[in-house]
Motif scaffolding. Sequence first.
Motif, PDB file in Angstrom:
ATOM      1  N   ASP A  24       0.963  -1.097  -0.064  1.00  0.00           N
ATOM      2  CA  ASP A  24       0.046   0.096  -0.027  1.00  0.00           C
ATOM      3  C   ASP A  24       0.722   1.226  -0.080  1.00  0.00           C
ATOM      4  O   ASP A  24       0.694   2.109  -0.863  1.00  0.00           O
ATOM      5  CB  ASP A  24      -1.058  -0.102   1.138  1.00  0.00           C
ATOM      6  CG  ASP A  24      -2.109  -0.985   1.324  1.00  0.00           C
ATOM      7  OD1 ASP A  24      -2.143  -1.757   0.110  1.00  0.00           O
ATOM      8  OD2 ASP A  24      -2.652  -1.497   2.064  1.00  0.00           O
ATOM      9  N   GLU A  25       1.839   1.302   0.640  1.00  0.00           N
ATOM     10  CA  GLU A  25       3.008   2.348   0.854  1.00  0.00           C
ATOM     11  C   GLU A  25       3.339   2.721  -0.594  1.00  0.00           C
ATOM     12  O   GLU A  25       3.433   4.060  -1.015  1.00  0.00           O
ATOM     13  CB  GLU A  25       4.046   2.226   1.838  1.00  0.00           C
ATOM     14  CG  GLU A  25       4.870   3.164   2.064  1.00  0.00           C
ATOM     15  CD  GLU A  25       5.836   3.111   3.269  1.00  0.00           C
ATOM     16  OE1 GLU A  25       7.088   3.446   2.996  1.00  0.00           O
ATOM     17  OE2 GLU A  25       5.583   2.301   4.204  1.00  0.00           O
ATOM     18  N   TYR A  26       3.852   1.565  -1.122  1.00  0.00           N
ATOM     19  CA  TYR A  26       4.809   1.708  -2.552  1.00  0.00           C
ATOM     20  C   TYR A  26       3.778   2.110  -3.521  1.00  0.00           C
ATOM     21  O   TYR A  26       4.159   2.949  -4.169  1.00  0.00           O
ATOM     22  CB  TYR A  26       5.513   0.446  -2.592  1.00  0.00           C
ATOM     23  CG  TYR A  26       6.747   0.119  -1.895  1.00  0.00           C
ATOM     24  CD1 TYR A  26       7.672   0.937  -1.921  1.00  0.00           C
ATOM     25  CD2 TYR A  26       6.701  -1.070  -1.386  1.00  0.00           C
ATOM     26  CE1 TYR A  26       8.884   0.778  -1.375  1.00  0.00           C
ATOM     27  CE2 TYR A  26       8.007  -1.161  -0.403  1.00  0.00           C
ATOM     28  CZ  TYR A  26       9.093  -0.259  -0.523  1.00  0.00           C
ATOM     29  OH  TYR A  26      10.130  -0.701  -0.111  1.00  0.00           O
ATOM     30  N   GLU A  27       2.397   1.635  -3.531  1.00  0.00           N
ATOM     31  CA  GLU A  27       1.501   2.039  -4.501  1.00  0.00           C
ATOM     32  C   GLU A  27       1.057   3.525  -4.273  1.00  0.00           C
ATOM     33  O   GLU A  27       1.079   4.162  -5.152  1.00  0.00           O
ATOM     34  CB  GLU A  27       0.285   1.214  -4.456  1.00  0.00           C
ATOM     35  CG  GLU A  27       0.592  -0.298  -4.970  1.00  0.00           C
ATOM     36  CD  GLU A  27      -0.676  -1.113  -4.766  1.00  0.00           C
ATOM     37  OE1 GLU A  27      -1.688  -1.050  -4.140  1.00  0.00           O
ATOM     38  OE2 GLU A  27      -0.564  -2.090  -5.550  1.00  0.00           O
ATOM     39  N   GLY A  28       1.014   3.996  -3.116  1.00  0.00           N
ATOM     40  CA  GLY A  28       0.637   5.387  -2.647  1.00  0.00           C
ATOM     41  C   GLY A  28       1.695   6.282  -3.345  1.00  0.00           C
ATOM     42  O   GLY A  28       1.632   7.146  -3.884  1.00  0.00           O
ATOM     43  N   GLU A  29       2.944   5.912  -3.013  1.00  0.00           N
ATOM     44  CA  GLU A  29       4.381   6.673  -3.552  1.00  0.00           C
ATOM     45  C   GLU A  29       4.426   6.899  -5.068  1.00  0.00           C
ATOM     46  O   GLU A  29       4.594   7.890  -5.610  1.00  0.00           O
ATOM     47  CB  GLU A  29       5.283   6.092  -2.930  1.00  0.00           C
ATOM     48  CG  GLU A  29       5.730   6.474  -1.584  1.00  0.00           C
ATOM     49  CD  GLU A  29       6.115   8.063  -1.388  1.00  0.00           C
ATOM     50  OE1 GLU A  29       6.818   8.527  -2.423  1.00  0.00           O
ATOM     51  OE2 GLU A  29       5.660   8.522  -0.303  1.00  0.00           O
ATOM     52  N   ALA A  30       3.943   5.554  -5.643  1.00  0.00           N
ATOM     53  CA  ALA A  30       3.961   5.462  -7.122  1.00  0.00           C
ATOM     54  C   ALA A  30       2.789   6.395  -7.899  1.00  0.00           C
ATOM     55  O   ALA A  30       3.115   7.062  -8.670  1.00  0.00           O
ATOM     56  CB  ALA A  30       3.936   4.065  -7.669  1.00  0.00           C
ATOM     57  N   ARG A  32       1.330   9.042  -6.327  1.00  0.00           N
ATOM     58  CA  ARG A  32       1.914  10.562  -6.142  1.00  0.00           C
ATOM     59  C   ARG A  32       3.136  10.990  -7.087  1.00  0.00           C
ATOM     60  O   ARG A  32       2.889  12.128  -7.725  1.00  0.00           O
ATOM     61  CB  ARG A  32       2.437  10.509  -4.780  1.00  0.00           C
ATOM     62  CG  ARG A  32       1.544  10.794  -3.630  1.00  0.00           C
ATOM     63  CD  ARG A  32       1.834  11.212  -2.119  1.00  0.00           C
ATOM     64  NE  ARG A  32       2.695  10.354  -1.591  1.00  0.00           N
ATOM     65  CZ  ARG A  32       2.000   9.119  -0.848  1.00  0.00           C
ATOM     66  NH1 ARG A  32       0.565   9.083  -0.851  1.00  0.00           N
ATOM     67  NH2 ARG A  32       2.915   8.350  -0.275  1.00  0.00           N
ATOM     68  N   ALA A  33       3.956  10.081  -7.358  1.00  0.00           N
ATOM     69  CA  ALA A  33       5.228  10.326  -8.300  1.00  0.00           C
ATOM     70  C   ALA A  33       4.356  10.614  -9.929  1.00  0.00           C
ATOM     71  O   ALA A  33       4.561  11.370 -10.478  1.00  0.00           O
ATOM     72  CB  ALA A  33       6.092   9.343  -8.280  1.00  0.00           C
ATOM     73  N   GLU A  34       3.618   9.728 -10.251  1.00  0.00           N
ATOM     74  CA  GLU A  34       3.002   9.826 -11.331  1.00  0.00           C
ATOM     75  C   GLU A  34       1.886  11.091 -11.460  1.00  0.00           C
ATOM     76  O   GLU A  34       1.887  11.584 -12.482  1.00  0.00           O
ATOM     77  CB  GLU A  34       1.760   8.462 -11.641  1.00  0.00           C
ATOM     78  CG  GLU A  34       1.430   8.219 -12.935  1.00  0.00           C
ATOM     79  CD  GLU A  34       0.636   7.142 -12.995  1.00  0.00           C
ATOM     80  OE1 GLU A  34      -0.197   7.119 -13.809  1.00  0.00           O
ATOM     81  OE2 GLU A  34       0.770   6.245 -12.643  1.00  0.00           O
ATOM     82  N   SER A  36       2.609  13.710 -10.061  1.00  0.00           N
ATOM     83  CA  SER A  36       3.569  14.852 -10.144  1.00  0.00           C
ATOM     84  C   SER A  36       4.077  14.978 -11.469  1.00  0.00           C
ATOM     85  O   SER A  36       4.181  16.238 -11.861  1.00  0.00           O
ATOM     86  CB  SER A  36       4.690  14.771  -9.009  1.00  0.00           C
ATOM     87  OG  SER A  36       5.625  15.461  -9.166  1.00  0.00           O
TER      88      SER A  36
END
Length: 51
Positions: A24-30, A32-34, A36
């Motif tokens: 969940d943490e990695y998917e959330g970061e991905a 957000r990066a997308e 951005s």
Amino acid sequence: MFFKRLAVGAADPKFAAKLQTLVDEYEGEAARAERSLETRATPTVPNSPAE
């Protein structure tokens, strides 16, 4: 050997819950990066109809 340990560990509910938290943490970061990157890739033009 590593993948065998991971497969055995994934059968343990506590370990699987920890893995899901990381997923969940990695998917959330991905996500957000997308977003951005999408924001930066869309140039704004002053006084354009899009504004």
